[in-house]
Every structure is written in structure tokens, then in C-alpha cells.
Design an enzyme around this catalytic site. Structure first.
Site, PDB file in Angstrom:
ATOM      1  N   ASP A   1       0.813  -1.261   0.019  1.00  0.00           N
ATOM      2  CA  ASP A   1      -0.112   0.190  -0.067  1.00  0.00           C
ATOM      3  C   ASP A   1       0.892   1.132   0.055  1.00  0.00           C
ATOM      4  O   ASP A   1       1.891   1.429   0.744  1.00  0.00           O
ATOM      5  CB  ASP A   1      -0.902   0.016   1.217  1.00  0.00           C
ATOM      6  CG  ASP A   1      -1.708   1.129   1.365  1.00  0.00           C
ATOM      7  OD1 ASP A   1      -2.741   1.445   0.351  1.00  0.00           O
ATOM      8  OD2 ASP A   1      -1.698   1.890   2.281  1.00  0.00           O
TER       9      ASP A   1
ATOM     10  N   GLU B   1       1.618   0.152  -4.895  1.00  0.00           N
ATOM     11  CA  GLU B   1       0.720   1.049  -5.139  1.00  0.00           C
ATOM     12  C   GLU B   1       1.630   2.438  -4.848  1.00  0.00           C
ATOM     13  O   GLU B   1       2.131   2.723  -3.901  1.00  0.00           O
ATOM     14  CB  GLU B   1      -0.526   1.216  -4.090  1.00  0.00           C
ATOM     15  CG  GLU B   1      -1.382   2.386  -4.578  1.00  0.00           C
ATOM     16  CD  GLU B   1      -2.150   2.590  -3.515  1.00  0.00           C
ATOM     17  OE1 GLU B   1      -3.312   3.645  -3.780  1.00  0.00           O
ATOM     18  OE2 GLU B   1      -2.023   2.354  -2.311  1.00  0.00           O
TER      19      GLU B   1
ATOM     20  N   ASP C   1      -3.255   5.768 -13.580  1.00  0.00           N
ATOM     21  CA  ASP C   1      -3.190   6.796 -14.870  1.00  0.00           C
ATOM     22  C   ASP C   1      -4.323   6.283 -15.861  1.00  0.00           C
ATOM     23  O   ASP C   1      -5.032   6.865 -16.683  1.00  0.00           O
ATOM     24  CB  ASP C   1      -1.797   7.099 -15.490  1.00  0.00           C
ATOM     25  CG  ASP C   1      -1.134   8.159 -14.972  1.00  0.00           C
ATOM     26  OD1 ASP C   1      -1.594   8.570 -13.591  1.00  0.00           O
ATOM     27  OD2 ASP C   1       0.044   8.563 -15.356  1.00  0.00           O
TER      28      ASP C   1
ATOM     29  N   GLN D   1     -10.843   3.899  -5.870  1.00  0.00           N
ATOM     30  CA  GLN D   1     -11.327   4.480  -6.673  1.00  0.00           C
ATOM     31  C   GLN D   1     -12.815   4.621  -6.771  1.00  0.00           C
ATOM     32  O   GLN D   1     -13.910   5.280  -7.180  1.00  0.00           O
ATOM     33  CB  GLN D   1     -11.399   4.134  -8.420  1.00  0.00           C
ATOM     34  CG  GLN D   1      -9.808   4.309  -8.303  1.00  0.00           C
ATOM     35  CD  GLN D   1      -9.156   5.792  -8.274  1.00  0.00           C
ATOM     36  OE1 GLN D   1      -9.730   6.697  -8.154  1.00  0.00           O
ATOM     37  NE2 GLN D   1      -7.765   5.936  -7.768  1.00  0.00           N
TER      38      GLN D   1
END
Length: 581
Positions: free
Chosen positions: A244, A281, A307, A380
């Protein structure tokens, strides 16, 4: 049994084992370490008391049956009766599936999740990627505020539950990846500050004190986190770890913590004779993250590609707030750029950050499978005020287009739980902090964060309300309904096509090529030997195809005509995957 504790500032340490108190001896060969030998059996409770203070749990406890801040329990992971031999399953050729144990089923346990593994095996998934399972406050939460990196959350089923889940996954041919957090620990029930210099005030993370990776005492701190990572890979027979937010690992030493960790994982892979991998990440868009250690990289085997997500999301939804702004100016061009270059921000200007950002990957050399591509993740979705998935705002045709680009694109694909059938349940941010002050601080923090993105306070669900977690649980009857079943079959077909025709690894970014029309909103991706054509627009579109014979192997709509005259006529919201030898 040998009990050990690193407490470099302590003058004396007492082992509390059941009702007994035993003095621990300073280790003459390892400064700061205390040891004691005592007979113990699995299940026996134990804790440590430095300098006559209150009992503290073992930072390396493998089981905390009463949760953080409470005594640990002796456990013997090596005694687990494994039923399924496992040779390992590496990252090349993988199709990942991110899931959260606490909401994958209403029960929120390893046992209940294991009963759904046949669904994933039938879909064609190769690896289940578990969100963090280390102990955290309360019963329900995302897991990123864990406080015991060596243990397993007891309400999920504890270490025995995880062992049985992994064993069951192996029985279905599924590998298991675990999300781990090394950049910070949770604020409640954390014993480490009382034991040694685990944290530093020289840096801050968005979530609290930074881990001490480069100051005095950092050798042992680094060993603590590396040891926990290796223990999970070895003792639970995991295939990989997702790391993470590695950009929050503040480390100024000549050899970065991630390089040490990746070297240790590679050494363990040789020792256990099965492939192991790390997925980072990272917000940096830094090619050094995945570059080999021999070329002064960090040696991590892959990294998430936000991205690509941002470009795909803006192309599908038209959203332009926050970090989507740079991608929304020309979303089809942004999507084409990420599909062929990996990073959108590779040294250019980022208006969201107010500075230049990232560095370019070597398109001719960088293996595309080292980037993880996805349309949705826990971040997200869960970091939206309503936890709304793409299915909340998009119809099935556009969801099918997104799936085609993810599952037949150049990157290692990943799905978020329920995405394969267009789940309508939200996935919200939820907590269960027993400390009222901490709970209120979390509420206020989320309100401020969402307000910055334009979401009004009344629209933000209370993370401490049990109903917020309950709303986030998957509705398992849902995939049996007609529309959901169609989308599930589409995902399964795309995975079949990927596995049958795309090489598992070694393809450089330069192998992919894209044509697109910004106004008409169509895009054609050449990912040899596959060609993926999508029409995200509202009108039929004629799209060009590369020279050669094209055989449709997956088409999302029955009314899509076959290729003709070097092109393809795509109805609105259509995806077609073609084999072009």
C-alpha cells in the site's frame, strides 16, 4: 518455547504467560532484545510488561484473539494440515480479483468467502487479491488502519481462517495475494511507540506518524516489516503481496527499504521453490519502482497504474473534478497515451499537483505486464461520497467496453469484487472505531475531504453507522439476474480470449498501438495478435483495422456486422475483440 521482544529503551521486561510472570533476559548478542524460555501450548495467552508497566501485546504475535491492545495467543501455523499441494502461480499471465473479506459476503468471514471461490474459478480468475486482514479496531473496516502486521483479524476467522481460505483457493487453482500496509499503522491499540523507535516525527503521512525507516534504530524497524511480509508469504503459502502507498515510505538511506524487501522476497522464492511477487501502489509514476535492483531500481515486480484508470474513467463518464481534470481535456487521447506509454504523467505538467510529475517508461524494454490495469478498485469506488461503482452511472454496453480494454489490453488486468456482473451495491468507506473521539475525527476528516471534491455534507454516509458497512456487502443473488448474467458471461469470454491468445509476459509497451477519434469517441487498440475496438459514442462509427485477416472472437452486441473492406462498423456502446494473426 522461546519468547522474544525488541525493547531497546527498557531496563527490564517481564513475560506474562497465563497467570505466570517470568523475567526476561537481555540478549548479549542482539542489543535491545529480551528473551525468555517457557513451556507453552497453542492458545496460551501472553503479553510483555516493560519496566513494570501495563501489559503490551507481542508486536510479532501471530494471533490476537481479543483484538488490538490485548494479549496475544500462542499459535502453531506450521501444524496446519494442508490439503492441496501448491507449486505457486506467478504474476505473468495473471488475472487479479480484488476483494474485501468483510463485505465480499454478508457474513464477512474467510469461511463465507471461501464458499464463493467456485464463482471466481469459473470466471477464469487466477489470483484473489485480499484487502488487508491484519487486526484493526472493531469488527468492520477497510483494514488500512491495522496495528499488528504479523497477525490476522480475529472477526474474519483469525490465522486459522486465513490458512483454510488459502488452502481452499489452491484447491480451485487460485493463487492468493495479500494487501499489506508498511507506511503507517492505525492510531488505536498500537503498542509499538511504547516499545521502541518504530516511528519518526521527521516525516508525516496523510494517515499519521511515519514509520522510522532511516533514523536511529531503523535496522530493527525495517527487519520488523520485512519479517512480517516474509512470514505471510511463507507460512500462509501466499503468492504475492500488494504494498500500500509505497510513496509514503520515507527513506533516505542509500539502499531503500523496498529494494531490501524485494531482495528478501526473491531469496524466499528460491528457498520455497515457487514464484513470489510484489505489487506496489505508488503515486510517483517512477520507473525506478519496478526497475531491477541491478540497475539501481527497487526491484518491485509490478505496480498499479492509476493513470490508466483515470483515463478510462474520464472517457467513460466525462467526469473532470480533482485528479481527473488533466485526463478530461482529451479523454480518448489520454486513454491512447496510457495504453501505449503506461503513464499519462511521465514528466509533463500536472494541473492537479501544480507541478511536473512522473518520468517515462522505456517503451522498448519495459514489460507491459508489470503494470496492473483496472477500471475500478476499492480506492476509486470507496473514496467517492456515495461509494458508487461504474454500474451506477453507466449502462451495460459501456461496462462491456471497459471490460474489453482491461481484460484484453496490454497490462495485467484486475477486477474489483462484483465488477464482473455490474454489481449495483455501493462500496462505501466504513469504520468501527471503539474510541468515540477517534470516530468523530474520522467523520470530520471525511467531510472535509469530500467537500474539497464538491460533495455536500448531507450526502456523506456516516462511516461509523453499521448500515454503511451492510450496504457495501455484495448481493449474491444479483449475478443470477439476466443483465448481470450477460455481463458475467462477457467477462468470462474475455478472460478466455486473453488466456488463449495473449502471451503471459515479456511483451514491451511498444508492442501496443492505438488509433482513435476524439469527437466520435472510438478507439482501436492493436495488442498483437488481438485487436480491441470500442465505440464509446452515441452514434455508429466506422473504425479502421490494421491490415490482415480479422476473426471476431468476442463481440459485445449481436447486431455488430463482421469486418469488411479493412474496417469495422461499430454500433454505439460496442466492443469487439478480433484475432489478427
Amino acid at each position: 518455547m522461546r519468547f522474544e521482544l525488541w525493547a531497546p529503551d527498557a531496563r527490564e521486561v517481564t513475560l506474562l504467560l497465563g497467570d505466570e510472570r517470568r523475567p526476561m533476559a537481555a540478549d548479549r548478542e542482539r542489543p535491545g532484545w529480551w528473551t525468555a524460555e517457557a513451556p507453552a501450548r497453542p492458545g496460551d495467552r501472553y503479553a510483555f510488561a516493560p519496566d513494570g508497566g501495563p501489559p503490551l501485546p507481542d508486536p510479532r504475535a501471530r494471533r490476537l484473539p481479543e483484538g488490538p491492545a490485548r494479549p496475544g495467543a500462542v499459535t502453531d501455523l506450521a501444524a496446519h494440515p494442508w490439503r492441496h499441494p501448491w507449486p505457486g502461480r506467478g504474476l505473468p499471465g495473471a488475472v487479479l480479483y480484488e476483494l474485501h473479506i468483510g463485505t465480499f459476503t454478508p457474513e464477512g468471514t474467510f469461511e463465507a468467502a471461501a464458499r464463493r471461490l467456485p464463482h471466481l474459478a469459473a470466471l477464469g480468475i487466477s489470483h484473489v487479491q485480499l484487502m488487508p486482514v491484519c487486526p484493526f479496531p472493531g469488527r468492520h473496516g477497510w483494514g488500512y488502519d491495522g496495528v499488528a502486521p504479523w497477525a490476522v483479524h480475529e472477526p474474519y476467522g483469525g490465522p486459522e481462517g486465513l490458512l483454510r481460505f488459502v488452502d481452499e483457493a489452491h484447491g480451485h487453482g487460485l493463487g492468493v495475494v495479500l494487501d499489506v500496509v508498511h507506511n503507517h499503522l492505525g492510531p488505536w491499540g498500537n503498542p509499538l511507540p511504547a516499545l521502541g523507535p518504530y516511528f519518526t516525527d521527521r516525516y508525516r503521512t496523510p494517515w499519521g506518524s511515519a514509520v522510522n525507516l532511516d533514523g536511529p534504530g531503523s535496522d530493527e524497524v525495517r527487519a520488523y516489516f520485512t519479517g512480517s511480509a516474509l512470514a505471510f508469504l511463507r507460512d500462509y503459502r501466499l503468492d504475492g503481496l500488494r504494498l500500500d502507498a509505497v510513496h509514503a515510505l520515507a527513506d533516505t538511506r542509500a539502499r531503500h527499504f523496498l529494494a531490501e524487501l524485494s531482495e528478501a522476497v526473491d531469496a524466499l522464492a528460491k528457498e520455497v521453490d515457487r514464484p513470489l511477487f510484489l505489487i506496489a501502489e505508488s503515486d510517483r509514476n517512477d520507473p525506478r519502482t519496478t526497475a531491477p535492483r541491478e540497475t539501481f531500481g527497487l526491484g518491485v515486480h509490478a505496480q498499479w497504474n492509476d493513470d490508466f484508470h483515470h483515463a478510462l474513467h474520464t472517457a467513460l463518464t466525462g467526469e473532470s473534478q480533482g485528479y481527473y481534470a488533466d485526463f478530461a481535456r482529451a479523454p480518448m487521447a489520454a486513454l491512447a497515451r496510457t495504453l501505449t506509454r503506461g503513464f499519462f504523467h511521465d514528466g509533463g505538467w500536472s494541473s492537479f499537483r501544480g507541478r511536473h510529475h512522473g518520468a517515462p517508461l522505456d517503451r522498448a524494454e519495459f514489460p507491459a505486464h508489470r503494470l496492473i490495469g483496472y477500471a475500478q478498485t476499492h480506492d476509486q469506488i470507496g473514496n467517492r461520497a456515495q461509494g458508487d461503482r461504474l454500474a451506477a452511472g453507466l449502462d451495460e454496453p459501456l461496462l462491456a467496453c471497459a471490460a474489453a480494454l482491461v481484460l484484453c489490453g496490454p497490462f495485467t488486468p484486475m477486477l474489483f469484487m462484483g465488477e464482473e456482473w455490474g454489481a449495483t451495491t455501493p462500496w462505501l468507506y466504513f469504520t468501527d472505531h471503539p474510541d468515540p473521539e477517534l470516530a468523530e475525527a474520522v467523520r470530520r476528516g471525511r467531510r472535509r475531504e469530500f467537500a474539497a471534491h464538491g460533495w455536500a455534507e448531507p450526502d456523506i454516509p456516516d462511516p461509523q453507522d453499521p448500515a454503511t458497512r451492510d450496504r457495501s456487502c455484495l448481493d449474491w443473488p444479483e449475478p443470477e439476474r439476466l443483465a448481470a448474467a450477460r455481463l458475467w458471461q462477457w467477462h468470462r469470454r474475455l478472460i478466455e480470449v486473453r488466456r488463449a491468445h495473449l502471451p503471459a509476459a515479456g511483451r514491451p509497451l511498444a508492442a501496443a498501438a492505438v488509433e482513435y477519434d476524439e469527437a466520435a469517441r472510438w478507439l482501436v487498440l492493436r495488442n498483437p495478435p488481438l485487436t480491441v475496438a470500442v465505440n464509446l459514442g452515441d452514434a455508429p462509427a466506422g473504425v479502421p483495422l490494421p491490415p490482415g485477416r480479422h476473426t471476431p472472437v468476442a463481440v459485445s452486441r449481436e447486431d455488430c456486422p463482421p469486418p469488411a473492406g479493412g474496417g469495422l462498423r461499430l454500433p454505439p456502446g460496442t466492443a469487439a475483440v478480433l484475432l489478427t494473426p
